[in-house]
Design an enzyme around this catalytic site. Structure first.
Site, mmCIF file in Angstrom:
data_model
loop_
_atom_site.group_PDB
_atom_site.id
_atom_site.type_symbol
_atom_site.label_atom_id
_atom_site.label_comp_id
_atom_site.label_asym_id
_atom_site.label_seq_id
_atom_site.Cartn_x
_atom_site.Cartn_y
_atom_site.Cartn_z
ATOM 1 N N GLU A 135 0.811 -1.223 0.000
ATOM 2 C CA GLU A 135 0.000 0.000 0.000
ATOM 3 C C GLU A 135 0.840 1.268 0.000
ATOM 4 O O GLU A 135 0.502 2.247 -0.666
ATOM 5 C CB GLU A 135 -0.982 -0.002 1.182
ATOM 6 C CG GLU A 135 -2.214 -0.870 0.962
ATOM 7 C CD GLU A 135 -1.928 -2.363 1.064
ATOM 8 O OE1 GLU A 135 -0.861 -2.725 1.589
ATOM 9 O OE2 GLU A 135 -2.774 -3.165 0.620
ATOM 10 N N HIS B 129 -12.604 -4.014 8.124
ATOM 11 C CA HIS B 129 -12.966 -3.846 6.706
ATOM 12 C C HIS B 129 -14.258 -3.058 6.532
ATOM 13 O O HIS B 129 -14.940 -3.210 5.532
ATOM 14 C CB HIS B 129 -13.144 -5.210 6.018
ATOM 15 C CG HIS B 129 -11.889 -6.009 5.876
ATOM 16 N ND1 HIS B 129 -11.216 -6.531 6.931
ATOM 17 C CD2 HIS B 129 -11.187 -6.388 4.769
ATOM 18 C CE1 HIS B 129 -10.148 -7.208 6.496
ATOM 19 N NE2 HIS B 129 -10.116 -7.132 5.191
#
Ligand SMILES: Cc1ncc(C[n+]2csc(CCOP(=O)(O)OP(=O)(O)O)c2C)c(N)n1
Ligand SMILES: [Mg+2]
Lengths: 326, 321
Positions: B59, B128
């Site tokens: 990321e 999430h």
């Protein structure tokens, strides 16, 4: 200078660049200590051979990313030293208009994409710059400078893998001065070190004596040649030593004085000067180059002290277009 | 107009922009395979794997490489997969992308888009499901947009790609399959202009992202004459329209999926109070999540979810205080 070979002329240019970096940083450290330059400077005195040996093989279109200890990289890439000195003093006319300071110097006109106040942060940026260069079919490469401390950050691992995966035109230059701030980096680094880690990701690594500018130049020429030929990323592990403290006011009491003294005996500038003298360059010419560098940087510092402060309104410009500060 | 899903609208908008401008490209995990919500489906076939780039699970480098690529003249669309994973790239977003233009005195610009689908979706649990828009509206340099309809998903994506500012686009995960009418020729939607979703005199209601259809349904069913604004972009946001409405109705309800404490609703209420004056509102409320992580079990997740019934109840409360 008439009568010198191209090779000697190139070496004289490298000597001049190293002398200019050292003179710039001597002035910068003095200005930080006196308080004339606000904030912090991180001098790279003693490490000039790495910046100059690498950048001697770069073209204007090539890009570099740099670090908090980045004055040398910028000057070696051709950045405007006067604008840099004004920037260190926070003045109008500085490289970034006084909004960046020493740790955020950039000079996009010469492909210097910015120093960085975050250790290791230039690595992903360099990868993306190389990807854009490929996408736009530009004829250029990226040199990415970082310190030995950066190899313990996640972006280092990500970036090595990434550059190797996409075979990007990047030269990674690890300037290993032995220290990460006040800590000897070997005391906090497990395993075989920077080169071994790079190779584990598939980036070929070469170790070089960073205090020998001609050695750096030769290895950089070879690696950059390979990159330009499409061989993908290469890694240069340049060993050197930081003569000064971490910042201009750090006395570096955490290391033995003899160690720092010994490094001064390996001075890249004096070593190149000796080579040039052996090649027949007059000692007076070398002294002249160093004196000229000192005079140039002293005049930049004087100019910085005389330069106006930025208009306070500039604090609110260049934030963003949509939703800019009212 | 064509009726299509949120994901399809976004997919078509990106494809159209990539056809228009060869400097636009996208990078992120699993993009060649279509992205996890199908919003990149088929694009690698059309544009090749140098413009639709499937990346490693890195990321920091997805975000940082996007910046480097923007500084060298391209217009990357950075895909974070979901907003929660942006937390692995916060330095690159907050201290690099948002700052370069300013720090370097305007020499370089981060003209890029960061897509980060957010919020509750199919019992994804605490790591999430987060709504993090308030974090990013706090960061100078970023534009933050949060579409709530398929048409806006397309129009805001087009605007984000064409913007010279770095734009964070927070798509609601729960709405990828929602359908709506989308213009055949998508025009960019200017940032800072709310969509006036319903008109009424009794109550001003402000929302964005996943709660947009929830609020619209509640407004229809509550019997309260609501003046509903879907903000669409949170920085900049349409303060003028919302303040003018609140001045007229004297009542304000802000609805969002994110945690209420220090949520963007707090900013909306504060600005409206500054705008209408301390005595200008007779009723005000924020409806958001409790300050708790999002739970897994449907029974628990539903307890936390903003439902049309809960919104309608809040509308009645604020309208009658
Ligand atoms: C991510 C991050 N952590 C910590 C710091 C504080 N810091 C600034 S320089 C430095 C040491 C870096 O060492 P190295 O990478 O070897 O570079 P050098 O200073 O030796 O040139 C540290 C810890 C920082 N700037 N960024
Ligand atoms: Mg170091």
């Amino acid at each position: 200078m008439s009568g010198t070979s191209n090779e000697t002329a190139r070496r004289i240019a490298m000597l001049r660049d190293m002398a200019r970096i050292r003179a710039f940083e001597r002035e910068a450290v003095a200005a930080m200590r006196s308080g004339e330059a606000p904030g912090v400077v991180h001098p790279s005195i003693g490490q000039e051979g790495v910046a100059v040996g690498v950048c001697a093989n770069l073209r204007r279109a090539d890009r570099i990313t740099s670090t908090h200890r980045g004055h040398g990289h910028a000057i070696a890439k051709g950045a405007d030293a006067r604008a840099m000195m004004l920037e260190l003093h926070g003045r109008a006319g500085g490289s970034c208009g006084g909004k960046g300071g020493s740790m955020h110097i950039a000079d996009f006109a010469v492909g210097m994409l910015g120093a960085n106040g975050v250790v290791g942060a230039g690595i992903p940026i360099a990868c993306g710059a190389a990807q854009a260069i490929r996408l736009t079919k530009e004829d250029a490469i990226v040199a990415c400078f970082f310190g030995d401390g950066a190899v313990n950050r996640g972006p280092f691992l990500e970036g090595m893998n990434w550059a190797a995966l996409y075979r990007l035109p990047v030269l990674f230059v690890c300037e290993d001065n032995g220290f990460a701030a006040f800590t000897r980096n070997s005391a906090v680094t497990a395993g075989g070190g920077p080169a071994v880690r790079a190779e584990a990701c598939g980036v070929p690594a070469t170790v070089v004596d960073g205090e020998d500018v001609l050695a750096v130049d030769a290895v950089a020429a070879d690696l950059i040649g390979r990159i330009r030929a499409g061989a993908g990323p290469q890694f240069l592990h340049a060993k050197c030593y930081r003569w000064e403290g971490h910042t201009g006011t750090d006395a570096a009491a955490y290391r033995p004085a003899e160690e720092a003294q010994a490094a001064r005996g390996r001075d890249a500038i004096r070593r190149l000067a000796a080579v040039l003298e052996a090649e027949g360059v007059a000692g007076a010419e070398i002294i002249g180059i160093e004196a000229q560098a000192a005079a140039e940087m002293a005049s930049h510092r004087a100019a910085a002290l005389a330069a106006p402060w930025p208009d306070p309104g500039a604090a609110y410009t260049d934030v963003q277009d949509a939703g800019a500060p009212a | 107009m064509t009726r299509m899903t949120f994901a399809e609208a976004a997919r078509r908008a990106l494809a159209a922009e990539m056809r228009r401008d060869p400097l636009v490209w996208a990078l992120g995990e699993d993009l060649v395979q279509g992205g996890i919500f199908g919003q990149y489906r088929g694009l690698a076939d059309e544009f090749g794997t140098e413009r639709i780039v499937s990346t490693p699970i890195s990321e920091s480098t997805i975000m940082g490489a996007g910046l480097g690529a923007a500084l060298c003249g391209t217009r990357p669309v950075i895909e974070m997969r979901i907003a929660d994973f942006t937390l692995c790239a916060m330095d690159e977003l907050v201290s690099q992308i948002a700052k370069v233009r300013y720090m370097f005195g305007g020499q370089g610009r981060a003209s890029l888009v960061v897509r980060m689908p957010q919020g509750m979706w199919r019992n994804s649990a605490a790591q999430h499901s987060q709504c993090l828009e308030a974090w990013l509206t706090h960061i100078p340099g970023l534009v933050v947009a949060a579409p709530g309809t398929p048409a806006d998903a397309a129009g805001l994506l087009v605007a984000a790609i064409r913007s010279d500012d770095p734009v964070v686009l927070m798509e609601p995960k729960n709405l990828w399959t929602a359908e709506g009418d989308v213009p055949d020729d998508v025009a960019p939607i200017p940032f800072g202009v709310a969509r006036h979703a319903a008109s009424g005199d009794a109550l001003t209601v402000v929302t964005w992202s996943a709660t947009v259809p929830v609020v619209e349904q509640a407004a229809r069913e509550s019997g309260v004459a609501c003046d509903v604004f879907d903000l669409r972009s949170l920085w900049p946001w349409d303060e003028a329209a919302v303040i003018a409405s609140a001045r007229r109705t004297g009542r304000l309800l802000v609805v969002h999926e994110a945690v209420t404490v220090s949520g963007f609703g707090a900013e909306v209420v504060a600005r409206v109070v500054e705008g209408v004056g301390p005595g200008g509102l007779r009723g005000v409320e924020r409806l958001g999540a409790p300050r708790a992580p999002v739970p897994f079990s449907p029974a628990l997740e539903d307890a936390m979810r903003i439902s049309p019934a809960r919104v309608a109840a809040a509308m009645k409360r604020v309208a009658t205080t």
